[in-house]
Design an enzyme around this catalytic site. Sequence first.
Site, mmCIF file in Angstrom:
data_model
loop_
_atom_site.group_PDB
_atom_site.id
_atom_site.type_symbol
_atom_site.label_atom_id
_atom_site.label_comp_id
_atom_site.label_asym_id
_atom_site.label_seq_id
_atom_site.Cartn_x
_atom_site.Cartn_y
_atom_site.Cartn_z
ATOM 1 N N HIS A 1 3.145 8.797 -6.998
ATOM 2 C CA HIS A 1 4.064 9.933 -7.118
ATOM 3 C C HIS A 1 4.823 9.871 -8.435
ATOM 4 O O HIS A 1 4.944 10.878 -9.141
ATOM 5 C CB HIS A 1 5.039 9.934 -5.937
ATOM 6 C CG HIS A 1 5.843 11.173 -5.828
ATOM 7 N ND1 HIS A 1 6.956 11.274 -5.024
ATOM 8 C CD2 HIS A 1 5.720 12.386 -6.434
ATOM 9 C CE1 HIS A 1 7.468 12.486 -5.118
ATOM 10 N NE2 HIS A 1 6.747 13.177 -5.978
ATOM 11 N N HIS B 1 0.830 -1.210 0.000
ATOM 12 C CA HIS B 1 0.000 0.000 0.000
ATOM 13 C C HIS B 1 0.862 1.257 0.000
ATOM 14 O O HIS B 1 0.610 2.191 -0.774
ATOM 15 C CB HIS B 1 -0.915 0.008 1.219
ATOM 16 C CG HIS B 1 -1.667 1.281 1.405
ATOM 17 N ND1 HIS B 1 -2.884 1.527 0.789
ATOM 18 C CD2 HIS B 1 -1.389 2.412 2.118
ATOM 19 C CE1 HIS B 1 -3.307 2.746 1.121
ATOM 20 N NE2 HIS B 1 -2.416 3.292 1.930
ATOM 21 N N GLU B 2 1.869 1.289 0.862
ATOM 22 C CA GLU B 2 2.738 2.467 0.913
ATOM 23 C C GLU B 2 3.525 2.636 -0.384
ATOM 24 O O GLU B 2 3.752 3.759 -0.837
ATOM 25 C CB GLU B 2 3.688 2.371 2.111
ATOM 26 C CG GLU B 2 2.985 2.328 3.458
ATOM 27 C CD GLU B 2 1.992 3.472 3.657
ATOM 28 O OE1 GLU B 2 2.211 4.562 3.088
ATOM 29 O OE2 GLU B 2 0.985 3.275 4.367
ATOM 30 N N HIS C 1 1.649 4.478 -2.999
ATOM 31 C CA HIS C 1 1.799 5.935 -2.988
ATOM 32 C C HIS C 1 3.032 6.360 -3.777
ATOM 33 O O HIS C 1 3.022 7.382 -4.460
ATOM 34 C CB HIS C 1 1.905 6.442 -1.550
ATOM 35 C CG HIS C 1 0.629 6.344 -0.779
ATOM 36 N ND1 HIS C 1 -0.567 6.835 -1.256
ATOM 37 C CD2 HIS C 1 0.360 5.807 0.443
ATOM 38 C CE1 HIS C 1 -1.526 6.621 -0.366
ATOM 39 N NE2 HIS C 1 -0.997 5.986 0.670
#
Length: 224
Positions: free
Chosen positions: A102, A94-95, A98
């Site tokens: 980006h 999940h991280e 991100h």
Amino acid sequence: MYWILFIVIAIVSYIVQSSLNSKFEKYSKIPLANGMTGREIAEKMLRDNGIYDVRVTSTQGMLTDHYNPTNKTVNLSEGVYNNCSVAAAAVAAHECGHAVQHARAYGPLQLRSALVPVVQFSSSIVSWVLLAGIFLVNVFPQLLLIGICLFAMTTLFSFVTLPVEIDASRRALVWLSNAGITNAFNHKQAQDALKSAAYTYVVAALSSLATLVYYIMIYTNRRE
């Protein structure tokens, strides 16, 4: 009526957070067949997406995992970084979702990043402005209106966060399945863990909106 609404939201928030903690603890005890830790999963997902300028680091605390676009780091909590489990895989992916956002210039993430300095400033003074605005509303109603505008920025930030978090989970689950990290059995568990995490953002956004409406009602009623 508003106090009842706040109490309901507080209870729901407590239930959702307790459920998240419970599921994270439960799924942290279910190992992955491939033996990969959260750090290894994060590094693989970044490589698979052609991202080589993002570092994976360890951070203290529980459920303190986050992606920092400023220094391009995926920060994994102690229970994720060196842990080989379904929960660790879901959180790490999940991280990294991100980080992929980006790298792909995902619109909602760019908007949220642009709002960060504004929200940080608003959060530092909004409580005092609102408090003073309530006391002085009859002689200086503009002050409460300023406080409402400042608080509205945090509410906007909460709602902009929703698609960012949901999309990161979607990217994570697709990659976990395609990369063979999860199988038909534990993939549903990873999905359940991320769904519980998403609920916390939904509750936070609704709570912020209810609070904003409450201050607006105070401003409107006092003016009358």
